[in-house]
Design an enzyme around this catalytic site. Structure first.
Site, PDB file in Angstrom:
ATOM      1  N   ASP A 163      -7.708  -7.934  -0.081  1.00 23.34           N
ATOM      2  CA  ASP A 163      -6.955  -8.162   0.954  1.00 23.34           C
ATOM      3  C   ASP A 163      -7.670  -7.910   2.248  1.00 23.34           C
ATOM      4  O   ASP A 163      -8.531  -7.076   2.317  1.00 23.34           O
ATOM      5  CB  ASP A 163      -5.771  -6.951   0.979  1.00 23.34           C
ATOM      6  CG  ASP A 163      -6.070  -5.656   1.775  1.00 23.34           C
ATOM      7  OD1 ASP A 163      -6.522  -4.879   0.840  1.00 23.34           O
ATOM      8  OD2 ASP A 163      -5.725  -5.713   2.859  1.00 23.34           O
ATOM      9  N   ASP A 183      -2.965   8.250  -1.822  1.00 22.84           N
ATOM     10  CA  ASP A 183      -4.268   8.834  -1.980  1.00 22.84           C
ATOM     11  C   ASP A 183      -4.798   9.301  -0.529  1.00 22.84           C
ATOM     12  O   ASP A 183      -3.969   9.124   0.240  1.00 22.84           O
ATOM     13  CB  ASP A 183      -5.338   7.631  -2.456  1.00 22.84           C
ATOM     14  CG  ASP A 183      -5.245   6.414  -1.612  1.00 22.84           C
ATOM     15  OD1 ASP A 183      -4.329   6.203  -0.800  1.00 22.84           O
ATOM     16  OD2 ASP A 183      -6.268   5.941  -1.566  1.00 22.84           O
ATOM     17  N   ASP A 242       0.872  -1.043   0.104  1.00 20.93           N
ATOM     18  CA  ASP A 242      -0.083   0.110   0.028  1.00 20.93           C
ATOM     19  C   ASP A 242       0.857   1.431   0.238  1.00 20.93           C
ATOM     20  O   ASP A 242       2.374   1.234   0.393  1.00 20.93           O
ATOM     21  CB  ASP A 242      -0.656  -0.196   1.149  1.00 20.93           C
ATOM     22  CG  ASP A 242      -2.448   0.917   0.975  1.00 20.93           C
ATOM     23  OD1 ASP A 242      -3.042   1.065   1.929  1.00 20.93           O
ATOM     24  OD2 ASP A 242      -2.245   1.516   0.197  1.00 20.93           O
TER      25      ASP A 242
END
Ligand SMILES: CNc1nc2cc3c(=O)[nH]c(N)nc3c(CC[C@H]3O[C@@H](OC)[C@H](OC)[C@@H]3OC)c2[nH]1
EC number: 2.4.2.29
Length: 373
Positions: free
Chosen positions: A267, A147, A93
């Site tokens: 996930d 993000d 991530d």
């Protein structure tokens, strides 16, 4: 395995898709469940066990690893794969989500996020460019854009602001990522629970022609039907020939339904985190081994399972281990839960190949009600 990142659609059944992601480090059978390896380990598991259960890819966590042991140090040690001894693909991530949820956030603006480490209080600045640089230092195979994921419920103006900025950050991440044929950088669709913002986000990211797309900003406390409604809005806009990854999802029921809405990759910490707390996922549904009613139940969780943790240990013993807070309790239940999740994914993939996904879904959900609890 291929020199470049490739996604192939092998079969579809309604909106459900059976596919395959091929990368230099290995092939990922989709729909896929990706075990969460937060600080360079899938907690309470050996990675060869994780592989034996059928995992083709695991997750690494940029936020945790950049704080400790540090991205540059992992690079000096030969990258994350060598460090943790997992030679197959790793997805990381971007760290943005963890910054919001774990650190004492100092400030967030167009440049990026500035925050204090929850480990030692040191100050960090993470820009889209730095996030991609960190993921590169970790030698991550699938890298996520930086993000801003807004917790729901939230003001529409707030959701729109974060979604627009995330699009600009995706553009910057694409430039920073450059051209790495054997790796991929995925965009992350935002837009909260507002259909027109979801569409705008998905369209803008599609224009960037990225190698894959995540649906973010969900599994943040909204009801399941809101999550599924957002998939109904988002998936049709995303290119059919690219993989779709629903971040942070979810329970077995979430996964079954999200596959039926067109998702390829998942996930969730659920199987490992809840396993450590005594919760077992089985084809009969959930069993909470903390509960006293298991104290003298000699049955295993499921005698038909091929997983030793599921087949060979009595519920009484698992109950005892959990009540005694023994490490083996969390180890055996993490093993059982990941085995169940991977068995579910294998069943999902087979059902789509055979064009009987709706039946498989109904049979599986019915099994959870049968309640051999
Ligand atoms: C639980 N619900 C949930 N909704 C999420 C939504 C987003 C999102 O919009 N953007 C980003 N960037 N990340 C998200 C994440 C974190 C996933 C990571 O969280 C880590 O698991 C704890 C794991 O890191 C190894 C995983 O890595 C991809 C979400 N998690």
């Amino acid at each position: 395995m291929t020199e470049t990142f490739q996604f192939k659609l092998l079969a579809t059944d309604g909106k459900a898709r059976r596919g395959e992601v091929s990368m230099p480090r290995g092939t990922i059978r989709t729909p896929a469940f990706m075990p969460v390896g937060t600080v360079g380990t899938v907690k309470a598991m050996y990675l060869d066990q994780v592989r034996e259960l059928g995992a083709d890819i695991i997750l690494g966590n940029t936020y945790h690893l950049m704080l400790r042991p540090g991205a540059e140090r992992v690079a000096r040690l030969g990258g994350l794969h060598n460090f943790i001894r997992w030679e197959r693909p790793i997805l990381t991530d971007s760290g943005g989500f963890q910054v919001m949820s774990l650190s004492s956030l100092r400030k967030l603006n167009e440049q990026g996020v500035t925050f204090k480490s929850h480990v030692d209080g040191a100050l960090y600045h993470m820009s889209p460019e730095r996030s991609i640089e960190i993921q590169g230092l970790l030698d991550s195979d699938i890298q996520m854009q930086l993000d801003e994921c807004v917790a729901l419920p939230a003001e529409p103006g707030e959701i729109e602001r974060a979604m627009e900025m995330s699009i600009r950050w995706a553009e910057r991440c694409k430039v920073a990522f450059g051209d790495q044929p054997g790796k991929a950088m995925f965009g992350i669709v935002q837009g909260g629970d507002i259909p027109k913002l979801r569409e705008r986000s998905a369209l803008a990211l599609k224009e960037l022609d990225l190698k894959g797309y995540a649906v973010g900003g969900l599994a943040v406390g909204e009801p399941q039907e809101v999550m599924l409604d957002m998939l109904d809005v988002t998936c049709p806009v995303l290119p059919a020939e690219k993989p779709r990854y629903l971040m942070g999802v979810g329970t077995p029921d979430d996964i079954l339904k999200s596959v039926a809405h067109g998702i390829d990759m998942f996930d969730c910490v659920m199987p490992t985190r809840s396993g450590r707390h005594g919760l077992a996922f089985t084809r009969y549904g959930r069993i909470n081994l903390r509960n006293a009613r298991h104290a003298e139940d000699m049955r295993p969780l499921d005698e038909q399972s091929s997983c030793p943790a599921t087949r060979d240990y009595s519920r009484a013993y698992l109950h005892h281990l959990i009540r005694s807070n023994e490490s083996l309790g969390g180890m055996l239940l993490s093993w059982n839960n990941l085995a169940y999740y991977q068995e579910l994914m294998a069943g999902i993939r087979k059902a789509i190949e055979e064009g009987r996904y709706a039946d498989f879904m109904a049979e599986t959900q019915e099994g959870w009600q049968r309640g051999d609890l």
